[in-house]
Design an enzyme around this catalytic site. Structure first.
Site, PDB file in Angstrom:
ATOM      1  N   ILE A  39     -13.686  49.160  21.728  1.00 16.09           N
ATOM      2  CA  ILE A  39     -15.062  49.530  21.351  1.00 16.09           C
ATOM      3  C   ILE A  39     -15.771  50.262  22.491  1.00 16.09           C
ATOM      4  O   ILE A  39     -16.677  51.071  22.247  1.00 16.09           O
ATOM      5  CB  ILE A  39     -15.859  48.292  20.908  1.00 16.09           C
ATOM      6  CG1 ILE A  39     -17.095  48.712  20.091  1.00 16.09           C
ATOM      7  CG2 ILE A  39     -16.252  47.397  22.088  1.00 16.09           C
ATOM      8  CD1 ILE A  39     -17.728  47.605  19.292  1.00 16.09           C
ATOM      9  N   GLY A  86     -14.013  38.699  26.705  1.00 17.05           N
ATOM     10  CA  GLY A  86     -13.866  39.500  25.475  1.00 17.05           C
ATOM     11  C   GLY A  86     -14.614  40.816  25.465  1.00 17.05           C
ATOM     12  O   GLY A  86     -14.647  41.555  26.453  1.00 17.05           O
ATOM     13  N   VAL A  87     -15.238  41.088  24.327  1.00 18.79           N
ATOM     14  CA  VAL A  87     -16.003  42.347  24.177  1.00 18.79           C
ATOM     15  C   VAL A  87     -17.121  42.407  25.205  1.00 18.79           C
ATOM     16  O   VAL A  87     -17.362  43.425  25.853  1.00 18.79           O
ATOM     17  CB  VAL A  87     -16.640  42.403  22.761  1.00 18.79           C
ATOM     18  CG1 VAL A  87     -17.599  43.552  22.642  1.00 18.79           C
ATOM     19  CG2 VAL A  87     -15.578  42.475  21.695  1.00 18.79           C
ATOM     20  N   ASP A  88     -17.768  41.278  25.414  1.00 17.33           N
ATOM     21  CA  ASP A  88     -18.909  41.180  26.352  1.00 17.33           C
ATOM     22  C   ASP A  88     -18.455  41.644  27.739  1.00 17.33           C
ATOM     23  O   ASP A  88     -19.076  42.501  28.377  1.00 17.33           O
ATOM     24  CB  ASP A  88     -19.361  39.719  26.380  1.00 17.33           C
ATOM     25  CG  ASP A  88     -20.786  39.550  26.878  1.00 17.33           C
ATOM     26  OD1 ASP A  88     -21.214  38.389  26.996  1.00 17.33           O
ATOM     27  OD2 ASP A  88     -21.445  40.557  27.173  1.00 17.33           O
ATOM     28  N   ASN A 128     -23.258  36.258  24.322  1.00 14.61           N
ATOM     29  CA  ASN A 128     -23.661  34.857  24.164  1.00 14.61           C
ATOM     30  C   ASN A 128     -25.155  34.809  24.469  1.00 14.61           C
ATOM     31  O   ASN A 128     -25.741  35.784  24.924  1.00 14.61           O
ATOM     32  CB  ASN A 128     -22.867  33.924  25.100  1.00 14.61           C
ATOM     33  CG  ASN A 128     -23.043  34.307  26.549  1.00 14.61           C
ATOM     34  OD1 ASN A 128     -24.153  34.346  27.061  1.00 14.61           O
ATOM     35  ND2 ASN A 128     -21.950  34.634  27.194  1.00 14.61           N
ATOM     36  N   SER A 159     -17.640  37.003  16.618  1.00 19.54           N
ATOM     37  CA  SER A 159     -17.302  35.566  16.511  1.00 19.54           C
ATOM     38  C   SER A 159     -15.823  35.269  16.278  1.00 19.54           C
ATOM     39  O   SER A 159     -15.453  34.090  16.162  1.00 19.54           O
ATOM     40  CB  SER A 159     -18.106  34.884  15.381  1.00 19.54           C
ATOM     41  OG  SER A 159     -19.430  34.646  15.799  1.00 19.54           O
ATOM     42  N   GLY A 187     -13.235  35.803  18.306  1.00 15.63           N
ATOM     43  CA  GLY A 187     -12.433  35.562  19.513  1.00 15.63           C
ATOM     44  C   GLY A 187     -12.718  34.176  20.063  1.00 15.63           C
ATOM     45  O   GLY A 187     -12.347  33.158  19.450  1.00 15.63           O
ATOM     46  N   VAL A 188     -13.426  34.141  21.162  1.00 19.20           N
ATOM     47  CA  VAL A 188     -13.788  32.858  21.801  1.00 19.20           C
ATOM     48  C   VAL A 188     -14.489  31.928  20.811  1.00 19.20           C
ATOM     49  O   VAL A 188     -14.315  30.710  20.833  1.00 19.20           O
ATOM     50  CB  VAL A 188     -14.709  33.135  23.024  1.00 19.20           C
ATOM     51  CG1 VAL A 188     -15.346  31.875  23.554  1.00 19.20           C
ATOM     52  CG2 VAL A 188     -13.920  33.856  24.107  1.00 19.20           C
TER      53      VAL A 188
HETATM   54  N1  APR Z   1     -12.935  46.331  21.768  1.00 20.01           N
HETATM   55  C1  APR Z   1     -12.957  45.858  20.487  1.00 20.01           C
HETATM   56  N2  APR Z   1     -12.767  44.556  20.175  1.00 20.01           N
HETATM   57  C2  APR Z   1     -12.529  43.701  21.194  1.00 20.01           C
HETATM   58  C3  APR Z   1     -12.497  44.120  22.554  1.00 20.01           C
HETATM   59  C4  APR Z   1     -12.708  45.500  22.811  1.00 20.01           C
HETATM   60  N3  APR Z   1     -12.687  45.992  24.069  1.00 20.01           N
HETATM   61  N4  APR Z   1     -12.246  43.008  23.335  1.00 20.01           N
HETATM   62  C5  APR Z   1     -12.116  41.964  22.496  1.00 20.01           C
HETATM   63  N5  APR Z   1     -12.277  42.363  21.209  1.00 20.01           N
HETATM   64  C6  APR Z   1     -12.217  41.573  19.970  1.00 20.01           C
HETATM   65  C7  APR Z   1     -11.474  40.273  20.043  1.00 20.01           C
HETATM   66  O1  APR Z   1     -10.088  40.480  19.844  1.00 20.01           O
HETATM   67  C8  APR Z   1     -12.110  39.514  18.874  1.00 20.01           C
HETATM   68  O2  APR Z   1     -11.443  39.843  17.673  1.00 20.01           O
HETATM   69  O3  APR Z   1     -13.545  41.219  19.646  1.00 20.01           O
HETATM   70  C9  APR Z   1     -13.537  40.068  18.809  1.00 20.01           C
HETATM   71  C10 APR Z   1     -14.621  39.112  19.296  1.00 20.01           C
HETATM   72  O4  APR Z   1     -14.100  38.322  20.334  1.00 20.01           O
HETATM   73  P1  APR Z   1     -14.987  37.860  21.611  1.00 20.01           P
HETATM   74  O5  APR Z   1     -15.224  39.034  22.471  1.00 20.01           O
HETATM   75  O6  APR Z   1     -14.314  36.673  22.179  1.00 20.01           O
HETATM   76  O7  APR Z   1     -16.414  37.456  20.988  1.00 20.01           O
HETATM   77  P2  APR Z   1     -16.847  36.145  20.193  1.00 20.01           P
HETATM   78  O8  APR Z   1     -15.713  35.501  19.487  1.00 20.01           O
HETATM   79  O9  APR Z   1     -18.046  36.574  19.409  1.00 20.01           O
HETATM   80  O10 APR Z   1     -17.275  35.141  21.353  1.00 20.01           O
HETATM   81  C11 APR Z   1     -18.406  35.469  22.137  1.00 20.01           C
HETATM   82  O11 APR Z   1     -17.167  35.261  24.131  1.00 20.01           O
HETATM   83  O12 APR Z   1     -16.886  36.930  25.627  1.00 20.01           O
HETATM   84  C12 APR Z   1     -17.607  35.810  25.367  1.00 20.01           C
HETATM   85  O13 APR Z   1     -19.727  36.187  26.415  1.00 20.01           O
HETATM   86  C13 APR Z   1     -19.071  36.114  25.164  1.00 20.01           C
HETATM   87  O14 APR Z   1     -19.657  33.816  25.158  1.00 20.01           O
HETATM   88  C14 APR Z   1     -19.477  34.948  24.332  1.00 20.01           C
HETATM   89  C15 APR Z   1     -18.275  34.726  23.439  1.00 20.01           C
END
Ligand code: APR
Length: 172
Positions: A11, A32-34, A24, A123, A125-126
């Site tokens: 992304i 992750g994405v963050d 978060n 939501s 991933g983590v």
């Molecule tokens: N581009 C696109 N998608 C991504 C990327 C990227 N660079 N990195 C990870 N993802 C995908 C993951 O594979 C997952 O399917 O984004 C989706 C969401 O995963 P997370 O980033 O873990 O987000 P989430 O599940 O909403 O959890 C949020 O995780 O990173 C921490 O600070 C964040 O505490 C918050 C929690």
């Protein structure tokens, strides 16, 4: 009419007006994405997040809400941070909160005048939300949203997520 599109990739490399961050409530970064968005976007994003915590969001951004900052070095104008719900095995997590992430992010995008918006699979991933249910909620919510966006692009990092979203988009 808003076009819903799918991209298999990172992304942080999407050339759009707004990139949505699966943040978060602290707004101070994470994995992750963050993590990817803050790493690629640079310190300006965190600086604006800190300013939001020092003003409007003293107690953090509530789940289901969305707020915009600069996109820093990312190929976008804004990052729209939203906080997804954490999935609970006992089914107590409210899917309406996940739907709200998409709805509120599009509302913020409309306020900004962002016409192309990239979403991750919030939501899934983590926060452990099952991918097929998250994809259904994402596509149904964006389809039903009243938004000025011309393109909403779901950007999926892995094959499984891509397939689940593609399956949902094929449904009428
Ligand atoms: N581009 C696109 N998608 C991504 C990327 C990227 N660079 N990195 C990870 N993802 C995908 C993951 O594979 C997952 O399917 O984004 C989706 C969401 O995963 P997370 O980033 O873990 O987000 P989430 O599940 O909403 O959890 C949020 O995780 O990173 C921490 O600070 C964040 O505490 C918050 C929690």
């Amino acid at each position: 009419m808003t076009r819903l599109t799918l991209t298999h990739g990172d992304i942080t490399r999407q050339h759009v007006d707004a990139i949505v961050n699966a943040a978060n409530s602290s707004l101070l970064g994470g994995g992750g994405v963050d993590g990817a968005i803050h790493r690629a976007g640079g310190p300006e994003i965190l600086a604006e997040c800190r300013a939001l915590r020092a003003s409007r969001y003293g107690r953090g951004l509530p789940t289901g809400q969305a707020v915009a900052t600069t996109a820093g070095q990312l190929p976008a104008r804004w990052v729209i941070h939203t906080v997804g719900p954490v999935y609970q095995q006992d089914g107590s997590a409210d899917p309406e909160l996940l739907a709200s992430c998409y709805r509120e992010s599009l509302r913020v995008a409309d306020e900004l005048g962002a016409r192309t918006v990239a979403f991750p699979a919030i939501s899934t991933g983590v926060y452990r939300w099952p991918m097929d249910d998250a994809a259904r909620i994402a596509v149904e919510t964006v389809r039903a949203a009243r938004t000025e966006a011309e393109e909403v692009r779901f950007v999926l990092l892995d094959e499984r997520a891509y397939d689940r979203f593609a399956e949902q988009l094929r449904r009428a």
